[in-house]
Design a protein around this motif. Structure first.
Motif, PDB file in Angstrom:
ATOM      1  N   HIS A  89       1.485  21.429   6.249  1.00 39.90           N
ATOM      2  CA  HIS A  89       2.494  22.170   7.015  1.00 39.90           C
ATOM      3  C   HIS A  89       3.680  21.288   7.411  1.00 39.90           C
ATOM      4  N   ASN A  90       3.545  19.969   7.288  1.00 38.30           N
ATOM      5  CA  ASN A  90       4.639  19.059   7.625  1.00 38.30           C
ATOM      6  C   ASN A  90       5.218  18.359   6.402  1.00 38.30           C
ATOM      7  N   ALA A  91       4.479  18.393   5.292  1.00 36.91           N
ATOM      8  CA  ALA A  91       4.868  17.581   4.126  1.00 36.91           C
ATOM      9  C   ALA A  91       5.976  18.251   3.307  1.00 36.91           C
ATOM     10  N   ILE A 121       1.238  28.461   3.442  1.00 36.01           N
ATOM     11  CA  ILE A 121       0.458  27.391   4.078  1.00 36.01           C
ATOM     12  C   ILE A 121      -0.112  27.924   5.395  1.00 36.01           C
ATOM     13  N   ARG A 122      -1.447  27.983   5.462  1.00 35.17           N
ATOM     14  CA  ARG A 122      -2.081  28.502   6.676  1.00 35.17           C
ATOM     15  C   ARG A 122      -2.873  27.403   7.360  1.00 35.17           C
ATOM     16  N   ASN A 176      -7.252  20.837  17.095  1.00 29.67           N
ATOM     17  CA  ASN A 176      -6.019  20.499  16.369  1.00 29.67           C
ATOM     18  C   ASN A 176      -6.004  21.195  15.018  1.00 29.67           C
ATOM     19  N   ALA A 177      -4.789  21.592  14.604  1.00 27.82           N
ATOM     20  CA  ALA A 177      -4.659  22.210  13.271  1.00 27.82           C
ATOM     21  C   ALA A 177      -3.915  21.221  12.379  1.00 27.82           C
ATOM     22  N   HIS A 178      -4.604  20.192  11.916  1.00 26.94           N
ATOM     23  CA  HIS A 178      -3.931  19.166  11.103  1.00 26.94           C
ATOM     24  C   HIS A 178      -4.153  19.399   9.615  1.00 26.94           C
ATOM     25  N   PHE A 179      -5.129  20.236   9.254  1.00 29.42           N
ATOM     26  CA  PHE A 179      -5.267  20.566   7.831  1.00 29.42           C
ATOM     27  C   PHE A 179      -5.086  22.057   7.589  1.00 29.42           C
ATOM     28  N   ASN A 180      -5.003  22.438   6.317  1.00 33.26           N
ATOM     29  CA  ASN A 180      -4.522  23.769   5.962  1.00 33.26           C
ATOM     30  C   ASN A 180      -5.207  24.342   4.723  1.00 33.26           C
TER      31      ASN A 180
END
Ligand SMILES: Cc1cc2nc3c(=O)[nH]c(=O)nc-3n(C[C@H](O)[C@H](O)[C@H](O)COP(=O)(O)OP(=O)(O)OC[C@H]3O[C@@H](n4cnc5c(N)ncnc54)[C@H](O)[C@@H]3O)c2cc1C
Length: 382
Positions: free
Chosen positions: A168-170, A204-205, A213-217
Protein backbone atom coordinates in the motif's frame (compact mmCIF):
# COMPACT_ATOMS: atom_id res chain seq x y z
CA UNK A 1 28.82 -35.13 4.83
CA UNK A 2 29.00 -31.42 4.04
CA UNK A 3 29.43 -29.13 7.07
CA UNK A 4 28.69 -25.47 7.70
CA UNK A 5 31.23 -22.74 7.03
CA UNK A 6 31.32 -20.00 9.63
CA UNK A 7 34.79 -18.62 8.95
CA UNK A 8 35.89 -15.92 11.43
CA UNK A 9 35.39 -12.50 9.86
CA UNK A 10 36.87 -9.29 11.23
CA UNK A 11 35.22 -6.02 10.28
CA UNK A 12 37.63 -3.73 8.41
CA UNK A 13 38.67 -0.35 9.95
CA UNK A 14 36.52 1.63 7.49
CA UNK A 15 33.44 -0.29 8.74
CA UNK A 16 34.23 0.51 12.38
CA UNK A 17 34.82 4.18 11.45
CA UNK A 18 31.40 4.28 9.84
CA UNK A 19 29.82 2.88 13.04
CA UNK A 20 30.66 6.10 14.96
CA UNK A 21 29.16 8.24 12.20
CA UNK A 22 25.93 6.18 12.12
CA UNK A 23 25.58 6.25 15.93
CA UNK A 24 26.03 10.04 16.05
CA UNK A 25 23.38 10.48 13.35
CA UNK A 26 20.92 8.15 15.10
CA UNK A 27 21.31 9.66 18.55
CA UNK A 28 19.94 12.92 17.07
CA UNK A 29 17.48 11.47 14.57
CA UNK A 30 15.65 9.12 16.96
CA UNK A 31 15.32 11.35 20.05
CA UNK A 32 11.57 11.85 19.74
CA UNK A 33 10.64 8.30 18.71
CA UNK A 34 9.23 6.28 21.67
CA UNK A 35 10.59 2.77 22.41
CA UNK A 36 7.37 1.00 21.33
CA UNK A 37 7.69 2.57 17.86
CA UNK A 38 11.41 1.84 17.74
CA UNK A 39 10.62 -1.81 18.57
CA UNK A 40 9.15 -2.10 15.03
CA UNK A 41 12.51 -1.12 13.49
CA UNK A 42 12.75 -2.75 10.04
CA UNK A 43 8.98 -3.02 9.74
CA UNK A 44 8.52 0.62 10.84
CA UNK A 45 7.46 2.84 7.93
CA UNK A 46 8.82 6.41 7.76
CA UNK A 47 9.51 7.63 4.19
CA UNK A 48 10.99 10.93 5.40
CA UNK A 49 13.53 9.04 7.50
CA UNK A 50 14.37 6.91 4.43
CA UNK A 51 15.04 10.08 2.42
CA UNK A 52 17.41 11.28 5.14
CA UNK A 53 19.33 7.99 4.93
CA UNK A 54 19.38 8.33 1.13
CA UNK A 55 20.95 11.78 1.52
CA UNK A 56 23.60 10.30 3.86
CA UNK A 57 24.48 7.68 1.21
CA UNK A 58 23.22 4.80 3.35
CA UNK A 59 20.81 3.24 0.84
CA UNK A 60 22.31 1.26 -2.05
CA UNK A 61 25.70 1.58 -0.35
CA UNK A 62 27.27 -1.25 -2.38
CA UNK A 63 25.68 -0.36 -5.75
CA UNK A 64 27.76 1.16 -8.58
CA UNK A 65 28.02 4.97 -8.53
CA UNK A 66 26.60 5.18 -12.06
CA UNK A 67 23.26 3.93 -10.65
CA UNK A 68 23.25 6.28 -7.64
CA UNK A 69 25.11 3.85 -5.36
CA UNK A 70 28.25 4.46 -3.32
CA UNK A 71 30.53 1.47 -4.09
CA UNK A 72 31.19 0.71 -0.42
CA UNK A 73 31.77 -2.86 0.73
CA UNK A 74 29.21 -5.28 2.16
CA UNK A 75 30.80 -5.17 5.62
CA UNK A 76 30.39 -1.39 5.83
CA UNK A 77 26.77 -1.90 4.87
CA UNK A 78 26.48 -4.59 7.54
CA UNK A 79 27.69 -2.22 10.27
CA UNK A 80 25.28 0.52 9.14
CA UNK A 81 22.40 -2.02 9.22
CA UNK A 82 23.19 -3.40 12.65
CA UNK A 83 23.41 0.11 14.11
CA UNK A 84 20.01 0.99 12.55
CA UNK A 85 18.38 -2.16 13.95
CA UNK A 86 20.00 -1.93 17.38
CA UNK A 87 18.76 1.66 17.75
CA UNK A 88 15.28 0.82 16.39
CA UNK A 89 15.43 3.15 13.37
CA UNK A 90 12.24 3.07 11.21
CA UNK A 91 13.89 1.67 8.08
CA UNK A 92 10.94 -0.34 6.69
CA UNK A 93 10.07 1.99 3.79
CA UNK A 94 13.31 1.41 1.84
CA UNK A 95 14.31 -1.94 3.41
CA UNK A 96 13.13 -4.24 0.61
CA UNK A 97 14.63 -2.11 -2.17
CA UNK A 98 17.97 -1.81 -0.40
CA UNK A 99 18.15 -5.44 0.66
CA UNK A 100 16.98 -7.31 -2.41
CA UNK A 101 15.11 -5.52 -5.23
CA UNK A 102 18.09 -3.30 -6.10
CA UNK A 103 20.45 -6.28 -6.01
CA UNK A 104 18.09 -8.25 -8.21
CA UNK A 105 17.93 -5.48 -10.83
CA UNK A 106 21.71 -5.16 -10.77
CA UNK A 107 22.03 -8.86 -11.44
CA UNK A 108 19.15 -9.56 -13.83
CA UNK A 109 17.57 -6.22 -14.82
CA UNK A 110 18.05 -4.38 -18.12
CA UNK A 111 20.18 -1.25 -18.39
CA UNK A 112 16.96 0.76 -18.93
CA UNK A 113 15.42 -0.67 -15.72
CA UNK A 114 18.56 0.03 -13.67
CA UNK A 115 18.79 3.63 -14.86
CA UNK A 116 15.09 4.26 -14.36
CA UNK A 117 14.83 2.71 -10.89
CA UNK A 118 18.10 2.54 -8.94
CA UNK A 119 19.10 6.24 -8.60
CA UNK A 120 15.65 7.09 -7.15
CA UNK A 121 15.70 4.01 -4.89
CA UNK A 122 19.14 5.03 -3.56
CA UNK A 123 17.69 8.42 -2.61
CA UNK A 124 14.92 6.68 -0.65
CA UNK A 125 12.31 8.08 -3.05
CA UNK A 126 11.21 4.86 -4.72
CA UNK A 127 9.91 1.97 -2.63
CA UNK A 128 9.45 -1.72 -3.39
CA UNK A 129 7.40 -4.67 -2.23
CA UNK A 130 7.86 -8.41 -2.83
CA UNK A 131 5.14 -10.24 -4.79
CA UNK A 132 5.92 -13.90 -4.19
CA UNK A 133 3.30 -15.51 -1.86
CA UNK A 134 -0.25 -16.27 -3.01
CA UNK A 135 -3.35 -17.75 -1.31
CA UNK A 136 -2.24 -21.31 -2.18
CA UNK A 137 1.46 -20.74 -2.63
CA UNK A 138 3.69 -19.74 0.30
CA UNK A 139 6.28 -22.33 1.26
CA UNK A 140 5.60 -24.05 -2.05
CA UNK A 141 6.44 -21.00 -4.14
CA UNK A 142 6.64 -23.04 -7.34
CA UNK A 143 2.85 -23.48 -7.06
CA UNK A 144 2.50 -19.80 -8.15
CA UNK A 145 -0.69 -19.40 -10.18
CA UNK A 146 -0.95 -15.68 -10.94
CA UNK A 147 -0.83 -15.80 -14.70
CA UNK A 148 0.84 -13.44 -17.20
CA UNK A 149 -0.38 -14.09 -20.76
CA UNK A 150 1.35 -12.65 -23.82
CA UNK A 151 -0.34 -9.85 -25.70
CA UNK A 152 0.88 -7.15 -28.14
CA UNK A 153 3.76 -5.24 -26.50
CA UNK A 154 3.42 -6.87 -23.12
CA UNK A 155 1.54 -9.22 -20.79
CA UNK A 156 -1.95 -9.39 -19.26
CA UNK A 157 -1.85 -10.42 -15.59
CA UNK A 158 -4.65 -12.04 -13.54
CA UNK A 159 -4.43 -13.47 -10.03
CA UNK A 160 -3.76 -12.60 -6.39
CA UNK A 161 -0.65 -12.00 -4.30
CA UNK A 162 -0.96 -12.30 -0.51
CA UNK A 163 0.85 -11.03 2.63
CA UNK A 164 2.60 -8.38 0.51
CA UNK A 165 4.37 -6.17 3.05
CA UNK A 166 4.04 -2.43 2.36
CA UNK A 167 2.29 -2.88 -1.03
CA UNK A 168 0.00 0.00 0.00
CA UNK A 169 3.04 2.31 0.28
CA UNK A 170 5.31 0.93 -2.44
CA UNK A 171 5.78 2.26 -5.98
CA UNK A 172 6.85 -1.04 -7.54
CA UNK A 173 6.40 -4.74 -6.90
CA UNK A 174 8.92 -7.31 -8.08
CA UNK A 175 6.41 -10.03 -8.85
CA UNK A 176 6.68 -13.69 -9.73
CA UNK A 177 4.11 -14.71 -12.36
CA UNK A 178 3.39 -17.88 -14.27
CA UNK A 179 4.04 -17.34 -17.99
CA UNK A 180 3.83 -21.00 -18.94
CA UNK A 181 2.49 -24.19 -17.35
CA UNK A 182 4.27 -27.53 -17.62
CA UNK A 183 2.48 -30.18 -15.46
CA UNK A 184 5.73 -32.18 -15.24
CA UNK A 185 7.93 -29.28 -14.08
CA UNK A 186 6.26 -26.62 -11.94
CA UNK A 187 9.59 -24.79 -11.42
CA UNK A 188 9.66 -23.98 -15.14
CA UNK A 189 7.45 -21.28 -16.69
CA UNK A 190 7.89 -18.70 -13.89
CA UNK A 191 9.00 -15.17 -14.74
CA UNK A 192 9.72 -12.02 -12.71
CA UNK A 193 8.30 -8.59 -13.58
CA UNK A 194 8.69 -5.07 -12.32
CA UNK A 195 5.12 -3.89 -11.78
CA UNK A 196 4.17 -0.22 -11.41
CA UNK A 197 1.53 -0.37 -8.66
CA UNK A 198 -0.43 2.57 -10.10
CA UNK A 199 -1.34 0.47 -13.18
CA UNK A 200 -5.14 0.17 -13.71
CA UNK A 201 -6.60 -3.18 -12.58
CA UNK A 202 -4.55 -3.52 -9.40
CA UNK A 203 -6.48 -3.50 -6.10
CA UNK A 204 -4.53 -3.40 -2.83
CA UNK A 205 -6.41 -4.47 0.29
CA UNK A 206 -4.73 -4.12 3.71
CA UNK A 207 -4.77 -7.06 6.16
CA UNK A 208 -4.52 -6.45 9.93
CA UNK A 209 -2.17 -8.71 11.88
CA UNK A 210 -2.35 -9.75 15.56
CA UNK A 211 -0.90 -6.38 16.70
CA UNK A 212 -3.70 -4.48 14.90
CA UNK A 213 -1.25 -3.03 12.33
CA UNK A 214 -2.07 -3.36 8.64
CA UNK A 215 1.44 -3.61 7.20
CA UNK A 216 0.75 -6.39 4.70
CA UNK A 217 -1.85 -6.75 1.98
CA UNK A 218 -3.79 -8.78 -0.51
CA UNK A 219 -2.99 -7.52 -4.04
CA UNK A 220 -5.46 -8.47 -6.77
CA UNK A 221 -4.56 -8.25 -10.48
CA UNK A 222 -7.46 -8.03 -12.94
CA UNK A 223 -6.41 -7.79 -16.60
CA UNK A 224 -3.36 -5.71 -15.67
CA UNK A 225 -1.12 -4.74 -18.60
CA UNK A 226 2.63 -5.05 -17.91
CA UNK A 227 4.82 -3.89 -20.82
CA UNK A 228 7.55 -6.16 -22.27
CA UNK A 229 10.33 -3.88 -21.05
CA UNK A 230 9.25 -4.53 -17.44
CA UNK A 231 10.21 -8.21 -17.54
CA UNK A 232 13.13 -8.80 -15.17
CA UNK A 233 15.67 -11.31 -16.50
CA UNK A 234 14.51 -13.83 -19.06
CA UNK A 235 11.18 -15.56 -19.57
CA UNK A 236 11.01 -18.82 -17.59
CA UNK A 237 14.07 -18.01 -15.45
CA UNK A 238 11.97 -16.84 -12.48
CA UNK A 239 12.72 -19.79 -10.21
CA UNK A 240 16.51 -19.33 -10.43
CA UNK A 241 16.17 -15.57 -9.92
CA UNK A 242 13.77 -15.83 -6.99
CA UNK A 243 16.10 -18.30 -5.26
CA UNK A 244 18.97 -15.81 -5.60
CA UNK A 245 16.69 -13.10 -4.16
CA UNK A 246 15.80 -15.27 -1.14
CA UNK A 247 19.50 -15.60 -0.24
CA UNK A 248 19.63 -11.80 0.26
CA UNK A 249 16.34 -11.94 2.14
CA UNK A 250 17.48 -14.53 4.68
CA UNK A 251 21.02 -13.58 5.56
CA UNK A 252 21.05 -10.13 7.17
CA UNK A 253 21.27 -8.93 10.79
CA UNK A 254 17.49 -8.31 10.83
CA UNK A 255 17.15 -12.07 11.25
CA UNK A 256 18.33 -11.98 14.87
CA UNK A 257 17.94 -8.32 15.90
CA UNK A 258 14.15 -7.91 15.55
CA UNK A 259 13.60 -8.16 19.35
CA UNK A 260 16.87 -6.46 20.34
CA UNK A 261 15.17 -3.35 21.70
CA UNK A 262 13.43 -5.53 24.29
CA UNK A 263 16.79 -6.80 25.57
CA UNK A 264 18.06 -3.25 26.14
CA UNK A 265 14.73 -2.20 27.71
CA UNK A 266 14.79 -5.31 29.94
CA UNK A 267 18.30 -4.49 31.17
CA UNK A 268 17.15 -0.91 31.85
CA UNK A 269 14.06 -2.16 33.71
CA UNK A 270 16.05 -4.58 35.89
CA UNK A 271 18.65 -1.87 36.55
CA UNK A 272 15.89 0.51 37.67
CA UNK A 273 14.60 -1.93 40.29
CA UNK A 274 18.11 -2.96 41.40
CA UNK A 275 17.15 -6.64 41.03
CA UNK A 276 20.33 -8.68 40.40
CA UNK A 277 18.75 -12.15 40.52
CA UNK A 278 18.43 -12.16 36.72
CA UNK A 279 22.11 -11.32 36.01
CA UNK A 280 23.12 -14.84 34.99
CA UNK A 281 20.16 -15.17 32.62
CA UNK A 282 20.92 -11.75 31.08
CA UNK A 283 24.53 -12.91 30.62
CA UNK A 284 23.29 -16.00 28.77
CA UNK A 285 21.00 -13.95 26.52
CA UNK A 286 23.83 -11.54 25.67
CA UNK A 287 26.29 -14.39 25.02
CA UNK A 288 23.75 -16.04 22.74
CA UNK A 289 23.28 -12.77 20.86
CA UNK A 290 27.03 -12.27 20.43
CA UNK A 291 27.37 -15.78 19.00
CA UNK A 292 24.55 -15.18 16.51
CA UNK A 293 26.19 -11.92 15.50
CA UNK A 294 29.53 -13.64 14.86
CA UNK A 295 27.77 -16.19 12.66
CA UNK A 296 25.89 -13.47 10.78
CA UNK A 297 29.06 -11.36 10.24
CA UNK A 298 30.74 -14.49 8.92
CA UNK A 299 27.97 -14.82 6.31
CA UNK A 300 28.41 -11.15 5.38
CA UNK A 301 32.11 -11.95 4.83
CA UNK A 302 31.26 -14.90 2.57
CA UNK A 303 28.81 -12.76 0.57
CA UNK A 304 31.48 -10.05 0.20
CA UNK A 305 33.80 -12.78 -1.13
CA UNK A 306 31.19 -13.64 -3.81
CA UNK A 307 30.01 -16.91 -2.26
CA UNK A 308 26.41 -18.09 -1.86
CA UNK A 309 26.11 -19.37 1.76
CA UNK A 310 22.48 -20.50 1.55
CA UNK A 311 22.82 -23.25 4.22
CA UNK A 312 24.56 -20.95 6.69
CA UNK A 313 22.00 -18.16 6.09
CA UNK A 314 19.21 -20.66 6.84
CA UNK A 315 20.93 -21.71 10.09
CA UNK A 316 21.25 -18.08 11.24
CA UNK A 317 17.66 -17.25 10.30
CA UNK A 318 16.32 -20.31 12.14
CA UNK A 319 18.46 -19.83 15.29
CA UNK A 320 17.90 -16.07 15.10
CA UNK A 321 14.10 -16.43 15.00
CA UNK A 322 14.21 -18.86 17.95
CA UNK A 323 16.20 -16.25 19.89
CA UNK A 324 13.91 -13.38 18.88
CA UNK A 325 10.89 -15.42 20.02
CA UNK A 326 12.54 -16.50 23.28
CA UNK A 327 13.29 -12.91 24.34
CA UNK A 328 9.67 -11.82 25.08
CA UNK A 329 9.06 -15.04 27.05
CA UNK A 330 12.26 -14.59 29.12
CA UNK A 331 11.63 -10.86 29.60
CA UNK A 332 8.17 -11.65 30.98
CA UNK A 333 9.61 -14.21 33.41
CA UNK A 334 12.55 -12.08 34.55
CA UNK A 335 11.04 -8.62 35.16
CA UNK A 336 7.59 -9.71 36.32
CA UNK A 337 5.91 -6.95 34.26
CA UNK A 338 2.79 -7.80 32.27
CA UNK A 339 2.84 -7.03 28.51
CA UNK A 340 0.59 -4.07 27.61
CA UNK A 341 -0.76 -2.73 24.33
CA UNK A 342 -1.51 0.99 23.85
CA UNK A 343 -0.99 1.87 27.52
CA UNK A 344 1.49 1.21 30.37
CA UNK A 345 5.22 1.91 30.75
CA UNK A 346 7.57 1.99 27.76
CA UNK A 347 8.92 -1.38 28.84
CA UNK A 348 5.45 -2.97 29.18
CA UNK A 349 4.48 -1.69 25.72
CA UNK A 350 7.67 -2.92 24.02
CA UNK A 351 7.05 -6.29 25.68
CA UNK A 352 3.39 -6.20 24.56
CA UNK A 353 4.27 -5.40 20.95
CA UNK A 354 6.99 -8.05 20.67
CA UNK A 355 4.95 -10.73 22.47
CA UNK A 356 2.38 -10.38 19.68
CA UNK A 357 4.65 -9.60 16.73
CA UNK A 358 7.35 -12.23 17.33
CA UNK A 359 4.94 -15.08 16.55
CA UNK A 360 5.33 -14.21 12.86
CA UNK A 361 9.16 -14.04 12.90
CA UNK A 362 9.46 -17.75 12.08
CA UNK A 363 7.00 -17.40 9.16
CA UNK A 364 8.12 -14.31 7.21
CA UNK A 365 10.98 -14.88 4.76
CA UNK A 366 10.54 -18.68 4.90
CA UNK A 367 9.13 -20.82 7.71
CA UNK A 368 11.15 -22.77 10.28
CA UNK A 369 10.26 -26.12 8.67
CA UNK A 370 11.28 -24.94 5.20
CA UNK A 371 14.62 -23.58 6.47
CA UNK A 372 15.33 -26.85 8.26
CA UNK A 373 14.52 -28.72 5.06
CA UNK A 374 17.10 -26.57 3.20
CA UNK A 375 19.67 -27.22 5.94
CA UNK A 376 19.01 -30.98 5.84
CA UNK A 377 19.37 -31.01 2.05
CA UNK A 378 22.64 -29.06 2.29
CA UNK A 379 23.98 -31.59 4.77
CA UNK A 380 23.05 -34.42 2.42
CA UNK A 381 20.39 -35.77 4.78
CA UNK A 382 17.53 -35.67 2.26
C1 LIG B 1 4.97 -10.65 8.68
C2 LIG B 1 4.96 -11.32 7.34
C3 LIG B 1 5.32 -10.60 6.22
C4 LIG B 1 5.31 -11.21 4.96
N1 LIG B 1 5.65 -10.45 3.86
C5 LIG B 1 5.62 -11.03 2.64
C6 LIG B 1 5.93 -10.25 1.46
O1 LIG B 1 6.23 -9.06 1.55
N2 LIG B 1 5.85 -10.85 0.26
C7 LIG B 1 5.53 -12.17 0.11
O2 LIG B 1 5.53 -12.65 -1.01
N3 LIG B 1 5.22 -12.93 1.19
C8 LIG B 1 5.25 -12.39 2.45
N4 LIG B 1 4.93 -13.14 3.55
C9 LIG B 1 4.45 -14.52 3.37
C10 LIG B 1 5.44 -15.57 3.82
O3 LIG B 1 6.53 -15.67 2.94
C11 LIG B 1 4.65 -16.88 3.92
O4 LIG B 1 3.72 -16.72 4.98
C12 LIG B 1 5.51 -18.07 4.17
O5 LIG B 1 6.33 -18.34 3.06
C13 LIG B 1 4.67 -19.33 4.48
O6 LIG B 1 3.71 -19.53 3.50
P1 LIG B 1 2.16 -19.75 3.90
O7 LIG B 1 1.74 -18.64 4.80
O8 LIG B 1 1.40 -19.96 2.64
O9 LIG B 1 2.16 -21.06 4.78
P2 LIG B 1 2.20 -22.57 4.26
O10 LIG B 1 3.23 -22.69 3.19
O11 LIG B 1 0.81 -23.01 3.95
O12 LIG B 1 2.73 -23.32 5.54
C14 LIG B 1 1.88 -23.63 6.65
C15 LIG B 1 2.69 -24.47 7.62
O13 LIG B 1 3.07 -25.71 7.00
C16 LIG B 1 4.48 -25.89 7.04
N5 LIG B 1 4.96 -26.52 5.82
C17 LIG B 1 4.66 -26.15 4.54
N6 LIG B 1 5.32 -26.93 3.66
C18 LIG B 1 6.05 -27.82 4.39
C19 LIG B 1 6.95 -28.87 4.06
N7 LIG B 1 7.23 -29.16 2.79
N8 LIG B 1 7.54 -29.56 5.08
C20 LIG B 1 7.27 -29.26 6.38
N9 LIG B 1 6.40 -28.27 6.76
C21 LIG B 1 5.81 -27.55 5.78
C22 LIG B 1 5.05 -24.49 7.17
O14 LIG B 1 6.34 -24.50 7.77
C23 LIG B 1 4.00 -23.80 8.05
O15 LIG B 1 4.25 -24.07 9.40
C24 LIG B 1 4.93 -12.56 4.83
C25 LIG B 1 4.56 -13.29 5.97
C26 LIG B 1 4.57 -12.68 7.20
C27 LIG B 1 4.17 -13.49 8.41
Amino acid sequence: MQTFRFDPCRLPPEAEALRGEVRAFLSDALTDIPPVVRAQTWSGYDPEFSKKLGAKGWIGMTWPKKYGGHERNALERYVMLEEMLAAGAPVGAHWIGDRQSGQLLLRFGTEEQRQMILPKAAKGELLFCIGMSEPDSGSDLAATRTKAEKTDGGWIVNGTKLWTSNAHNAHYMIALFRTNFDPDNKHAGLTQFLVDLTTPGITIRPIKDLTGNAHFNEVVFEDVFVPDNMMVGSEGNGWTQVTAELAYERSGPERYLSSFLLLTELIRELGRTGDTSADAEIGRLVAHLVTLRQMSVSIAGLLEAGENPIQEASVVKDLGALYEQELPVKAHELAGVEPMVGTGSDYAQVLGFLTQASVSFSLRGGTREILRGIIARGLGLR
